[in-house]
Write a protein that holds these residues in place. Structure first.
Motif, PDB file in Angstrom:
ATOM      1  N   ILE A  85      -6.569  19.934 -12.231  1.00  0.00           N
ATOM      2  CA  ILE A  85      -6.086  20.772 -11.135  1.00  0.00           C
ATOM      3  C   ILE A  85      -4.789  20.189 -10.604  1.00  0.00           C
ATOM      4  N   ASP A  86      -3.744  21.002 -10.598  1.00  0.00           N
ATOM      5  CA  ASP A  86      -2.406  20.549 -10.233  1.00  0.00           C
ATOM      6  C   ASP A  86      -1.981  21.112  -8.890  1.00  0.00           C
ATOM      7  N   THR A  87      -1.517  20.214  -8.014  1.00  0.00           N
ATOM      8  CA  THR A  87      -0.989  20.634  -6.721  1.00  0.00           C
ATOM      9  C   THR A  87       0.162  19.714  -6.352  1.00  0.00           C
ATOM     10  N   ALA A  88       0.659  19.828  -5.120  1.00  0.00           N
ATOM     11  CA  ALA A  88       1.722  18.966  -4.605  1.00  0.00           C
ATOM     12  C   ALA A  88       1.726  19.078  -3.094  1.00  0.00           C
ATOM     13  N   ASP A  89       2.222  18.028  -2.428  1.00  0.00           N
ATOM     14  CA  ASP A  89       2.259  18.073  -0.969  1.00  0.00           C
ATOM     15  C   ASP A  89       3.201  19.153  -0.462  1.00  0.00           C
ATOM     16  N   PHE A  90       4.138  19.576  -1.301  1.00  0.00           N
ATOM     17  CA  PHE A  90       5.143  20.578  -0.948  1.00  0.00           C
ATOM     18  C   PHE A  90       4.603  21.999  -1.029  1.00  0.00           C
ATOM     19  N   GLU A 142      -3.093  21.587  -0.774  1.00  0.00           N
ATOM     20  CA  GLU A 142      -3.940  20.386  -0.796  1.00  0.00           C
ATOM     21  C   GLU A 142      -5.127  20.530   0.149  1.00  0.00           C
ATOM     22  N   THR A 143      -4.898  21.079   1.325  1.00  0.00           N
ATOM     23  CA  THR A 143      -5.983  21.236   2.293  1.00  0.00           C
ATOM     24  C   THR A 143      -7.081  22.152   1.750  1.00  0.00           C
ATOM     25  N   ILE A 144      -6.679  23.273   1.187  1.00  0.00           N
ATOM     26  CA  ILE A 144      -7.656  24.212   0.622  1.00  0.00           C
ATOM     27  C   ILE A 144      -8.415  23.558  -0.517  1.00  0.00           C
ATOM     28  N   LEU A 145      -7.702  22.870  -1.405  1.00  0.00           N
ATOM     29  CA  LEU A 145      -8.381  22.193  -2.515  1.00  0.00           C
ATOM     30  C   LEU A 145      -9.347  21.136  -2.015  1.00  0.00           C
ATOM     31  N   GLY A 146      -8.925  20.371  -1.021  1.00  0.00           N
ATOM     32  CA  GLY A 146      -9.810  19.348  -0.480  1.00  0.00           C
ATOM     33  C   GLY A 146     -11.106  19.931   0.024  1.00  0.00           C
ATOM     34  N   ASP A 147     -11.017  21.056   0.724  1.00  0.00           N
ATOM     35  CA  ASP A 147     -12.229  21.708   1.241  1.00  0.00           C
ATOM     36  C   ASP A 147     -13.088  22.259   0.110  1.00  0.00           C
ATOM     37  N   LEU A 148     -12.447  22.887  -0.887  1.00  0.00           N
ATOM     38  CA  LEU A 148     -13.203  23.475  -1.993  1.00  0.00           C
ATOM     39  C   LEU A 148     -13.905  22.398  -2.820  1.00  0.00           C
ATOM     40  N   ILE A 149     -13.218  21.316  -3.101  1.00  0.00           N
ATOM     41  CA  ILE A 149     -13.797  20.238  -3.910  1.00  0.00           C
ATOM     42  C   ILE A 149     -14.956  19.578  -3.170  1.00  0.00           C
ATOM     43  N   ARG A 178       3.791   6.899   2.289  1.00  0.00           N
ATOM     44  CA  ARG A 178       3.506   7.845   3.378  1.00  0.00           C
ATOM     45  C   ARG A 178       2.980   9.159   2.823  1.00  0.00           C
ATOM     46  N   ALA A 179       3.614   9.662   1.770  1.00  0.00           N
ATOM     47  CA  ALA A 179       3.203  10.933   1.179  1.00  0.00           C
ATOM     48  C   ALA A 179       1.801  10.839   0.583  1.00  0.00           C
ATOM     49  N   LEU A 180       1.516   9.743  -0.103  1.00  0.00           N
ATOM     50  CA  LEU A 180       0.188   9.591  -0.699  1.00  0.00           C
ATOM     51  C   LEU A 180      -0.895   9.570   0.369  1.00  0.00           C
ATOM     52  N   GLU A 181      -0.673   8.808   1.436  1.00  0.00           N
ATOM     53  CA  GLU A 181      -1.687   8.738   2.497  1.00  0.00           C
ATOM     54  C   GLU A 181      -1.945  10.115   3.089  1.00  0.00           C
ATOM     55  N   ALA A 182      -0.877  10.910   3.276  1.00  0.00           N
ATOM     56  CA  ALA A 182      -1.045  12.254   3.820  1.00  0.00           C
ATOM     57  C   ALA A 182      -1.795  13.157   2.841  1.00  0.00           C
ATOM     58  N   SER A 183      -1.490  13.019   1.547  1.00  0.00           N
ATOM     59  CA  SER A 183      -2.195  13.820   0.535  1.00  0.00           C
ATOM     60  C   SER A 183      -3.672  13.450   0.476  1.00  0.00           C
ATOM     61  N   LEU A 184      -3.971  12.170   0.584  1.00  0.00           N
ATOM     62  CA  LEU A 184      -5.370  11.738   0.567  1.00  0.00           C
ATOM     63  C   LEU A 184      -6.143  12.369   1.726  1.00  0.00           C
ATOM     64  N   ARG A 185      -5.511  12.439   2.889  1.00  0.00           N
ATOM     65  CA  ARG A 185      -6.185  13.047   4.042  1.00  0.00           C
ATOM     66  C   ARG A 185      -6.418  14.536   3.813  1.00  0.00           C
ATOM     67  N   ARG A 186      -5.402  15.230   3.347  1.00  0.00           N
ATOM     68  CA  ARG A 186      -5.563  16.675   3.137  1.00  0.00           C
ATOM     69  C   ARG A 186      -6.563  16.972   2.039  1.00  0.00           C
ATOM     70  N   LEU A 187      -6.571  16.162   0.984  1.00  0.00           N
ATOM     71  CA  LEU A 187      -7.463  16.400  -0.147  1.00  0.00           C
ATOM     72  C   LEU A 187      -8.865  15.826   0.078  1.00  0.00           C
ATOM     73  N   ARG A 188      -9.045  15.150   1.178  1.00  0.00           N
ATOM     74  CA  ARG A 188     -10.361  14.618   1.562  1.00  0.00           C
ATOM     75  C   ARG A 188     -10.945  13.704   0.479  1.00  0.00           C
ATOM     76  N   THR A 189     -10.136  12.785   0.028  1.00  0.00           N
ATOM     77  CA  THR A 189     -10.564  11.863  -1.020  1.00  0.00           C
ATOM     78  C   THR A 189      -9.940  10.499  -0.779  1.00  0.00           C
ATOM     79  N   ASP A 190     -10.454   9.486  -1.465  1.00  0.00           N
ATOM     80  CA  ASP A 190      -9.902   8.139  -1.304  1.00  0.00           C
ATOM     81  C   ASP A 190      -9.019   7.731  -2.479  1.00  0.00           C
ATOM     82  N   HIS A 191      -8.850   8.634  -3.445  1.00  0.00           N
ATOM     83  CA  HIS A 191      -7.979   8.313  -4.579  1.00  0.00           C
ATOM     84  C   HIS A 191      -7.465   9.591  -5.237  1.00  0.00           C
TER      85      HIS A 191
END
Length: 369
Positions: free
Chosen positions: A57-62, A69-76, A112-125
């Motif tokens: 599954i491919d996404t980006a912070d942009f 990312e937020t939608i994917l985090g919730d769905l996953i 900074r971008a990775l930490e924000a993506s981790l939060r939106r995607l609700r994952t630790d990696h």
């Protein structure tokens, strides 16, 4: 319409499906709002992809200003499939126009971008974390050392690059190898029947240095979707590309040749033009996975069906010939045909070792190769 074959991504042990799910249209914010999907509309597409066996599954912070990312985090999280999916996201673009360090490829922004993506995607990696676009400024050494630090910290599993020159990717990989850093395993690039420029250097580079290519826009922004056809007036059909230079695109003679060949091949096989175009891209040398988005489950199913047939050699050759572009002179100087004529005249070349990948340069205008 199932994906039951998985391929190693570059020189890694990560197995990915031949079609990746692009989620640039998950969400209704930001640059992609015009054709975005709400969370409710995106959910069935996501679930159908997983049911079919897809895992990349491919996404980006942009994408959609972070909504993808937020939608994917919730769905996953709701589906409890975090370990099953190979989650890929990207960084580069600015998240704060007023801050000069809130964009680009530097260490400060990457972390900074990775930490924000981790939060939106609700994952630790993140399974595959990519530099989105070369910023022409940041030293490649800084990028690779930061990738390595993030991998050692367990925040990313693999590193990749997207939309960079071949020399940059080669420099990144050789630097990582020389200093025992986390290597790059993936290279994301635009590739389709109308955009074959990566064959000049990127494909061979990826094969030599262990970077599996994930191809974005395999339908050339919709041009090869089957909605369009060549007419005397230019680009015919109903869609956002047609009309008076729709979205700024004008029909070229190259586009015309490709569309005519694509329509012909699809007609002979009894499949759609989009399916032929997707099949061609996904099965080209060096391509690990083709990234295809979908606006509905029906469209996703049509995309998945692109893997249900094989392109006969003679039909692939027809597509290759129609989509061939002139090769710049510098590449002609070391193309196989030229070398056989000038360097080894009269020599017979034997079979290549198993696993050898032939050159994919195409010659036009009567040149030999």
């Amino acid at each position: 319409m199932t994906m039951d074959q998985y391929y190693l991504l570059g020189r890694s042990g990560l197995r990915v499906s031949r079609l990746a799910l692009g989620t640039m249209n998950f969400g209704t914010g930001g640059f992609h709002a015009a054709y975005g999907k709400t969370a409710e509309e995106a959910a069935p597409i996501f679930h159908r992809y997983l049911e079919a066996g897809g895992n990349l599954i491919d996404t980006a912070d942009f994408y959609t200003a972070g909504e993808s990312e937020t939608i994917l985090g919730d769905l996953i999280a709701a589906a409890k499939v975090r370990d099953r999916v190979v989650l890929s996201t990207k960084y580069t673009y600015s998240v704060d126009p007023g801050d000069p360090n809130a964009g680009g490829n530097g260490r400060k922004h990457m972390i900074r971008a990775l930490e924000a993506s981790l939060r939106r995607l609700r994952t630790d990696h993140i399974d595959l974390f990519l530099l989105h676009t070369w910023d022409r400024i940041t030293p490649v050494e800084e990028v690779m050392r930061t990738f390595d630090d993030l991998a050692r910290a367990g925040k990313i599993r693999h590193a990749g690059l997207s939309d960079v020159p071949a020399w940059y990717a080669a420099r990144a990989q050789t630097y990582a190898e020389a200093h025992a850093l986390e290597p790059v395993v993936s290279l994301q690039l635009p590739y389709s029947l109308v955009h074959r420029g990566i064959e000049l250097e990127h494909v061979a580079m990826g094969q030599q240095l262990g970077l599996g290519i994930t191809a974005w826009s395999p339908l050339a922004g919709g041009l090869l979707s089957g909605k369009y056809h060549a007419t005397d007036q230019g680009l015919g059909g109903e869609g956002r590309l047609s009309g008076a230079g729709g979205l700024g695109r004008t029909m070229t003679e190259h586009d015309r040749r490709v569309l005519e060949a694509l329509e012909s091949v699809a007609g002979e096989l009894g499949v759609t033009m989009a399916q032929v175009a997707l099949n061609w891209t996904a099965t080209q040398p060096g391509i690990a996975s083709a990234i295809a988005g979908a606006s509905s489950v029906r469209q996703l199913d049509a995309n998945l069906a692109a893997l249900d047939f094989e392109l006969p050699a003679e039909l692939r050759a027809r597509l290759d010939e129609a989509s061939a572009v002139p090769v710049p002179q510098v590449y002609q100087m070391f193309a196989p045909g030229y070398q056989n004529w000038l360097i080894n005249p009269g020599a017979k070349v034997g079979d290549k070792p198993a696993g050898y990948a032939p050159a994919v340069l195409n010659w036009v205008d009567g040149a030999e190769g």
